[in-house]
Write a protein that holds these residues in place. Structure first.
Motif, short mmCIF file in Angstrom:
data_model
loop_
_atom_site.label_atom_id
_atom_site.label_comp_id
_atom_site.label_asym_id
_atom_site.label_seq_id
_atom_site.Cartn_x
_atom_site.Cartn_y
_atom_site.Cartn_z
N PHE A 27 0.81 -1.21 0.00
CA PHE A 27 0.00 0.00 0.00
C PHE A 27 0.85 1.27 0.00
N LYS A 153 -3.26 3.65 0.74
CA LYS A 153 -4.72 3.48 0.70
C LYS A 153 -5.33 4.04 1.98
N GLU A 155 -8.94 4.72 4.49
CA GLU A 155 -9.91 3.79 5.08
C GLU A 155 -11.00 3.37 4.12
N ASP A 157 -10.37 2.57 1.03
CA ASP A 157 -9.65 1.83 0.00
C ASP A 157 -9.42 2.67 -1.25
N GLU A 158 -9.31 3.98 -1.06
CA GLU A 158 -9.00 4.89 -2.16
C GLU A 158 -7.51 5.23 -2.11
N THR A 159 -6.96 5.48 -3.27
CA THR A 159 -5.54 5.83 -3.33
C THR A 159 -5.35 7.27 -2.90
#
Length: 339
Positions: A27, A153, A155, A157-159
């Motif tokens: 990540f 990432k 919380e 799950d976005e970059t």
């Protein structure tokens, strides 16, 4: 320098990087980037010539695509670069402006898949250099570019990308430099005759050329100093087209005269920045860099005299020697009234 090649004469093509190191983990990704030339804007078709804006002789090169951030062939006529951005582009513009103003990292959350972090760095650097810093020449402590970028990432799950901007001086030095700049501009303005806006423009144009030596050398460490900034031009009398065009634009702002900076590529392949102003509801190109007696492009027979060959000229004249970068929209300049 937007991190341009020689915005000076150059304003900033595809970004050249002194070094890049990429480490990938699940990540986390860190990219070390030093950008010395901002990427050109992505290719697009020329707008209809009847449009209020002009992209005459745009450079037809494949470049990083920022169409999601820039309006497509806008029918607006503005000297504000922000007006040519989409809502998403404006959001990024505002965030980058705040980051520069406060010497903070810029955080960008990308909900779509990122195929290339390098491309995203170029996209945001284009908005920073060709839009934010063109609209705000007073932000002299950066010319664009990022020291490094981190990616992880969140919380959702976005970059999430974190951009550390490159600055030419320390935060604690800015106020002192600003005071010196303000004092010099007040001095220049105090000597301007209380006449027409045209005469004010001419006075400032000539002052810059008479008091500046053109720096004709590679921009190797521009991110670490102020050599090509308005500070170096106004205080030390040296700069390249970055300093010439931004100093002129800043003083015009102080005088209440609408002005911007155009960015293009000259016939010799070098990136360059010059000015566009509005006088009596008509627009004109001006290029104090090329009219300076110390510059090789000066049309004067002697290096003892400044030139006015590029003062208040039309599209027809200015585009004989240069082309706008792709997707760079400016008002049409067709009047010869003040030439």
């Amino acid at each position: 320098v937007l991190r341009h090649k020689d915005f000076s004469c150059l304003f900033v093509p595809s970004a050249q990087r002194k070094g890049m190191v990429i480490r990938m983990k699940k990540f986390l990704c860190i990219i070390l980037i030093i950008i010395f030339s901002v990427s050109f804007i992505s290719c697009s078709n020329k707008p209809d010539v009847s449009s209020k804006t002009s992209t005459l002789n745009v450079i037809e090169k494949e470049q990083v695509d920022i169409s999601e951030f820039v309006l497509n062939n806008p029918e607006i006529c503005s000297l504000c670069r922000r007006d040519y951005l989409t809502d998403k582009g404006k959001e990024i513009y505002d965030g980058l402006y705040d980051s520069v103003l406060n010497f903070e990292d810029y955080i960008y959350v990308c909900k779509d898949e990122i195929k290339s972090l390098e491309d995203y760095a170029e996209k945001l650097n284009i908005i920073l250099s060709y839009y934010v810093l063109v609209d705000h020449p007073e932000l002299f402590w950066t010319e664009g570019g990022f020291a490094y970028i981190t990616s992880n990432k969140n919380e959702n799950d976005e970059t999430q990308l974190k951009f550390q901007l490159s600055f030419g001086c320390k935060k604690e030095e800015v106020e002192r430099y600003k005071s010196e700049i303000d004092a010099k501009i007040n001095e220049i303005i105090s000597d301007i005759p209380d006449k027409s806006n045209y005469e004010k423009v001419l006075h400032v144009y000539d002052w810059i050329m008479n008091n500046t030596i053109y720096l004709d050398r590679p921009m190797i460490s521009a991110s670490k100093n102020l050599d090509y900034s308005i500070y170096n031009l106004l205080i030390n009398g040296k700069s390249n087209c970055n300093g010439y065009s931004k100093a002129f634009s800043l003083i015009m702002d102080k005088l209440g005269i609408s002005c911007t900076i155009a960015i293009g590529e000259c016939d010799d392949g070098v990136l360059h920045g010059w000015n566009i102003i509005e006088l009596d509801n008509k627009y004109y190109h001006l290029d104090p860099t090329w009219d300076d007696k110390y510059n090789k492009y000066n049309f004067s027979d002697s290096n003892q005299y400044i030139s006015h060959a590029y003062f208040c000229v039309t599209d027809e004249e200015i585009y004989k020697s240069r082309q706008l970068i792709n997707d760079f929209y400016v008002p049409k300049c067709s009047s010869n009234e003040y030439n």
